[in-house]
Design an enzyme around this catalytic site. Sequence first.
Site, PDB file in Angstrom:
ATOM      1  N   ASN A 140       6.786   1.810   1.838  1.00  0.00           N
ATOM      2  CA  ASN A 140       5.708   2.744   1.060  1.00  0.00           C
ATOM      3  C   ASN A 140       4.598   1.856   0.687  1.00  0.00           C
ATOM      4  OD1 ASN A 140       7.419   4.925   0.989  1.00  0.00           O
ATOM      5  ND2 ASN A 140       8.766   3.872  -0.721  1.00  0.00           N
ATOM      6  N   TYR A 160       4.792  -9.668  -3.204  1.00  0.00           N
ATOM      7  CA  TYR A 160       4.803 -10.632  -4.068  1.00  0.00           C
ATOM      8  C   TYR A 160       5.774 -11.666  -3.681  1.00  0.00           C
ATOM      9  CZ  TYR A 160       6.013 -12.762  -8.723  1.00  0.00           C
ATOM     10  OH  TYR A 160       5.960 -13.620  -9.974  1.00  0.00           O
TER      11      TYR A 160
END
Length: 447
Positions: free
Chosen positions: A299, A353
Site C-alpha cells: 500500500n 523506515y
Amino acid sequence: MSDRYQDLAHTPVGKFLVNNLGLPNPPRLERWTPGAPVVDGTVLVAAAEGSTLAPALDEALAALGVATTTAVADEERVKGIVVDATGIDTPAGLDQIQQALTPVLRSLSGCGRVVLLGTPPSEADTAGRAIAQRALEGISRSLGKELGKGSTAQTVYVAGGAERAIASTLAFLLSPKSAYVCGQVVRIGSAGIVEAPEVDLDAPLAGKVALVTGASRGLGLAMAQTLHRDGAAVIGLDVAPLADDLQRAMASIDGESIVLDITAPDAPQRIASYLAEHHGGVDVVVHNAGITRDKRLRNMKTENWHKVVEINVDAPARITAELLEAKLIRPGGSILGVSSIAGIAGNNGQTNYAASKAGVIGWVDELAPRVAADQITINAVAPGFIETDMVKTIPLTIREAGRRMNSMAQGGLPIDVAEAVAWFANPASAAVSGNVVRVCGQSLLGA
C-alpha cells in the site's frame, strides 16, 4: 508518558499479582544525576589466565574514581563486575568465564553492571581464539536476559593498541548512564583510531560546538540538553513549523537556532556557511531529524517511501559530505547517526523506515575508516521503544508489547538515548568508531 503498569507493579497488590501470576516486573531503573559518582559502589575485577588488559583497566578505573576489589566476601554486594577475557584462546578456556561469574552473580546489586572485555575476533591468530572471543557475545547477551532487577551485561572488544582508550566506555557502561543499554557489543579501536585524550569528567565537551538536527522536542531536545550539560555550545536545527518550539528549547540552554529543511537542495551549503561564519567549524554533528510514513509495502506511496529515506539517511549523508569536504568537522570531532531497532530487525508496515535506518548503519560502516585519518569518529544509536509523545498515538496493545518485550520490561526515556550520544561525542571516546549501539533495554527483536 506515564507507565501505569510499572506504577501498579510496585504497589503491594501489584507485587503480589506479579509474583504469583508470572507477569512482567519492570524495575525502577537508576539514572545518573550531575554530581553523582561514576559507580555508586564497588566493582569486582577478574581476569582469565593470560589476559593482558589489567594495567590499562586498573589505570582507567582509578582515573574514574571507581573502587575495585578482586574478591567478594559473604553478604558483600558489588555494583559491577568486569572480567578481562582477552587471554582466552580455546573454547575450553571459556570455562573461566563461568568460574569467574557463577560464584559472584548473586552478590550483584540491583541495576548492577557486568562487562566482558575481549579482543576482536577479526584479530585472532588462531581458530580457537576467534571462537572463544566471539563466544563472549553469546555470554553477555544471555546474561543480560538472566540478571533482572535492572542489571545489564555487555561485551567490549579492545583492538590492539587501544588498551588505554577504554576509560570513557567503561564510564558509560558501568554507570547509570547506560540504564537502558543491555546485551550490546562495543568495539574500541576497530576503525584504526587507538588513542584518546584525557578530558574533564564533569565537562568533557567544554569548548566544543555541537549541531543537533530535529532539536525542538523529543529525542533531539534531550540530546541537545545533555550535550549542553557536558559543556558544549549547542546549535539546534529544525523545520519552520517547529521554529517557535526550537527557539524556546535553545534559549533554555543558551543555544542557537537554525530553521531549515534538511532536504532542501542547498541545505548542506547553508549549514556549512553558518558553522563557518559563526564558529569556524563544528565538533559534534548529531543527525537526529527523522520521520515515519507507515504503510505495508503493498500500500506504500512512492512519495512516502522517498520522503522517509530522504530525511532519515540521504540528507544526513549529504550534509556530512559537505562538512567534511569543507574541513569544518574539526579533528577529534564526532558524527552521530540515529538508526533504530527497526533497521536491524525490521517492522511490519515500516519497510521504508527500516530501509532508511538500516541505511544509517551502512553509512556508519562505510564512513568510519575514511574519516579515521582525520581523527573523526562516526557511530550510531539504535533506539527501541522510547517514551516520547509519538507513543501516545500507538494502539494500547502494541504499546504495551513494545514496553514489555525487552529485558527491562519497560520503555526507555529520551535521556537514555541522549546519554549514549554524549558518550560517543565525548573526546575521550576517540577510539570508539564504527559502532551501532542499541538503546532498547535489550529488545527481544534484533540482535
